[in-house]
Design a protein around this motif. Structure first.
Motif, PDB file in Angstrom:
ATOM      1  N   ASN A   1       4.409   5.622  -5.303  1.00 56.62           N
ATOM      2  CA  ASN A   1       4.539   5.555  -6.758  1.00 56.62           C
ATOM      3  C   ASN A   1       3.499   6.400  -7.486  1.00 56.62           C
ATOM      4  OD1 ASN A   1       6.701   3.804  -6.626  1.00 56.62           O
ATOM      5  ND2 ASN A   1       5.461   1.988  -6.925  1.00 56.62           N
ATOM      6  N   PHE A   2       2.253   6.332  -7.055  1.00 58.26           N
ATOM      7  CA  PHE A   2       1.188   6.924  -7.858  1.00 58.26           C
ATOM      8  C   PHE A   2       0.569   8.177  -7.262  1.00 58.26           C
ATOM      9  CE2 PHE A   2       1.611   2.513  -9.053  1.00 58.26           C
ATOM     10  CZ  PHE A   2       1.933   2.685 -10.384  1.00 58.26           C
ATOM     11  N   GLU A   3       1.044   8.580  -6.114  1.00 61.79           N
ATOM     12  CA  GLU A   3       0.642   9.869  -5.561  1.00 61.79           C
ATOM     13  C   GLU A   3       1.847  10.799  -5.481  1.00 61.79           C
ATOM     14  OE1 GLU A   3      -2.520  10.584  -5.256  1.00 61.79           O
ATOM     15  OE2 GLU A   3      -3.131   8.521  -5.600  1.00 61.79           O
ATOM     16  N   GLY A   4       2.986  10.269  -5.062  1.00 59.70           N
ATOM     17  CA  GLY A   4       4.187  11.085  -4.913  1.00 59.70           C
ATOM     18  C   GLY A   4       4.971  11.275  -6.194  1.00 59.70           C
ATOM     19  N   LEU A   5       5.280  10.185  -6.874  1.00 58.33           N
ATOM     20  CA  LEU A   5       6.121  10.265  -8.070  1.00 58.33           C
ATOM     21  C   LEU A   5       5.431  10.933  -9.255  1.00 58.33           C
ATOM     22  CD1 LEU A   5       8.095   6.902  -8.071  1.00 58.33           C
ATOM     23  CD2 LEU A   5       8.869   9.171  -7.402  1.00 58.33           C
TER      24      LEU A   5
ATOM     25  N   PHE B   1       6.754  14.223 -10.414  1.00 59.89           N
ATOM     26  CA  PHE B   1       7.922  14.243 -11.294  1.00 59.89           C
ATOM     27  C   PHE B   1       7.653  13.566 -12.642  1.00 59.89           C
ATOM     28  CE2 PHE B   1       9.316  14.004  -6.878  1.00 59.89           C
ATOM     29  CZ  PHE B   1      10.023  15.194  -6.787  1.00 59.89           C
ATOM     30  N   PHE B   2       6.776  12.571 -12.621  1.00 59.79           N
ATOM     31  CA  PHE B   2       6.439  11.809 -13.821  1.00 59.79           C
ATOM     32  C   PHE B   2       4.912  11.789 -13.963  1.00 59.79           C
ATOM     33  CE2 PHE B   2      10.130   9.806 -11.682  1.00 59.79           C
ATOM     34  CZ  PHE B   2      11.121  10.213 -12.571  1.00 59.79           C
ATOM     35  N   PRO B   3       4.330  12.884 -14.456  1.00 51.11           N
ATOM     36  CA  PRO B   3       2.864  13.024 -14.440  1.00 51.11           C
ATOM     37  C   PRO B   3       2.121  11.939 -15.222  1.00 51.11           C
ATOM     38  CG  PRO B   3       3.910  14.866 -15.596  1.00 51.11           C
ATOM     39  CD  PRO B   3       4.999  14.053 -15.004  1.00 51.11           C
ATOM     40  N   TRP B   4       2.758  11.338 -16.207  1.00 48.99           N
ATOM     41  CA  TRP B   4       2.080  10.307 -16.998  1.00 48.99           C
ATOM     42  C   TRP B   4       1.784   9.051 -16.177  1.00 48.99           C
ATOM     43  CZ3 TRP B   4       7.148  11.810 -17.826  1.00 48.99           C
ATOM     44  CH2 TRP B   4       8.132  10.874 -17.507  1.00 48.99           C
ATOM     45  N   LEU B   5       2.451   8.861 -15.033  1.00 46.38           N
ATOM     46  CA  LEU B   5       2.168   7.693 -14.191  1.00 46.38           C
ATOM     47  C   LEU B   5       0.769   7.755 -13.588  1.00 46.38           C
ATOM     48  CD1 LEU B   5       5.539   7.110 -12.298  1.00 46.38           C
ATOM     49  CD2 LEU B   5       4.594   5.801 -14.202  1.00 46.38           C
ATOM     50  N   ALA B   6       0.181   8.936 -13.553  1.00 44.49           N
ATOM     51  CA  ALA B   6      -1.184   9.066 -13.021  1.00 44.49           C
ATOM     52  C   ALA B   6      -2.158   8.189 -13.806  1.00 44.49           C
ATOM     53  CB  ALA B   6      -1.629  10.521 -13.050  1.00 44.49           C
ATOM     54  N   GLY B   7      -1.841   7.929 -15.060  1.00 42.80           N
ATOM     55  CA  GLY B   7      -2.695   7.071 -15.875  1.00 42.80           C
ATOM     56  C   GLY B   7      -2.730   5.628 -15.412  1.00 42.80           C
ATOM     57  N   LEU B   8      -1.808   5.246 -14.548  1.00 41.86           N
ATOM     58  CA  LEU B   8      -1.779   3.871 -14.034  1.00 41.86           C
ATOM     59  C   LEU B   8      -2.491   3.725 -12.695  1.00 41.86           C
ATOM     60  CD1 LEU B   8       1.915   2.877 -14.870  1.00 41.86           C
ATOM     61  CD2 LEU B   8      -0.169   2.174 -16.058  1.00 41.86           C
TER      62      LEU B   8
ATOM     63  N   LEU C   1       0.834  -1.207   0.000  1.00 42.26           N
ATOM     64  CA  LEU C   1       0.000   0.000   0.000  1.00 42.26           C
ATOM     65  C   LEU C   1       0.867   1.255   0.000  1.00 42.26           C
ATOM     66  CD1 LEU C   1      -2.766   1.407   0.234  1.00 42.26           C
ATOM     67  CD2 LEU C   1      -2.573   1.128   2.715  1.00 42.26           C
ATOM     68  N   LEU C   2       1.907   1.260   0.824  1.00 45.50           N
ATOM     69  CA  LEU C   2       2.819   2.398   0.884  1.00 45.50           C
ATOM     70  C   LEU C   2       3.518   2.605  -0.469  1.00 45.50           C
ATOM     71  CD1 LEU C   2       4.151   4.611   2.589  1.00 45.50           C
ATOM     72  CD2 LEU C   2       5.888   2.936   3.221  1.00 45.50           C
ATOM     73  N   LEU C   3       3.932   1.527  -1.102  1.00 44.45           N
ATOM     74  CA  LEU C   3       4.558   1.628  -2.427  1.00 44.45           C
ATOM     75  C   LEU C   3       3.599   2.236  -3.444  1.00 44.45           C
ATOM     76  CD1 LEU C   3       6.474  -1.750  -2.769  1.00 44.45           C
ATOM     77  CD2 LEU C   3       7.438   0.535  -2.507  1.00 44.45           C
ATOM     78  N   TYR C   4       2.350   1.811  -3.397  1.00 41.44           N
ATOM     79  CA  TYR C   4       1.350   2.362  -4.313  1.00 41.44           C
ATOM     80  C   TYR C   4       1.204   3.869  -4.101  1.00 41.44           C
ATOM     81  CZ  TYR C   4      -3.054   3.434  -6.577  1.00 41.44           C
ATOM     82  OH  TYR C   4      -4.018   4.015  -7.367  1.00 41.44           O
TER      83      TYR C   4
END
Length: 170
Positions: free
Chosen positions: A126-130, A133-140, A120-123
């Motif tokens: 990865n998908f809230e914090g990163l 810096f990498f806005p396209w990850l929001a699509g995942l 859960l912390l990794l999620y």
């Protein structure tokens, strides 16, 4: 004084680094297979979309993200696999240290709960914090990706619990 405060002296517990690395690598493989199967069945962009979204973190090439062309590419898949497996091993090592130091690796249920919490912390990271810096990850982002991260944490914890050598086995 320690007795008065209810503190026990802290003893660093040995972490089985090989078991930790294998656990993270194998859990990463399970995560990749789940993503590939899920994407093949349910994602209209096809099974290679995730690889195209992970690879630019290190390659910087965001061409396919802008065009939506998620065809198979050897270079994209190699970069995504290397990224994924290296991070899986690192997170497996971190999880093993947490399990060993908090003495949560002796029984399966506490290990699995800890693994799920780490997933859960990794999620969240990865998908809230990163995504800053990498806005396209929001699509995942989404339930499927969250579930996959929970599975990753549980599989890594289970494998570490099962594979770790005790002091008498070393």
């Amino acid at each position: 004084m320690e007795t008065f405060l209810g503190l026990r002296s802290w003893h660093w517990r040995a972490t089985d680094w090989v078991a930790a690395a294998v656990s993270g690598f194998a859990a990463g493989a399970v995560l990749m297979i789940l993503d590939l199967v899920w994407s093949t069945i349910f994602n209209p962009d096809g099974p290679w979309r995730t690889s195209h979204m992970i690879a630019p973190i290190f390659s910087g090439a965001t061409d396919s993200l802008q065009t939506g062309d998620y065809r198979f590419s050897v270079s994209v898949v190699i970069i995504a696999l290397l990224t994924h497996y290296v991070l899986g091993i690192v997170f497996g090592l971190v999880l093993a240290v947490i399990l060993a130091q908090l003495r949560l690796d002796a029984e399966l249920l506490p290990a699995l709960v800890t693994g799920a919490c780490v997933g859960l912390l990794l999620y969240v990271v990865n998908f809230e914090g990163l995504t800053a810096f990498f806005p396209w990850l929001a699509g995942l982002r989404g339930t499927a990706t969250l579930a996959a991260h929970l599975v990753f944490g549980c599989v890594a914890a289970f494998l570490y619990w099962r594979l770790k050598r005790t002091a008498t086995e070393s």
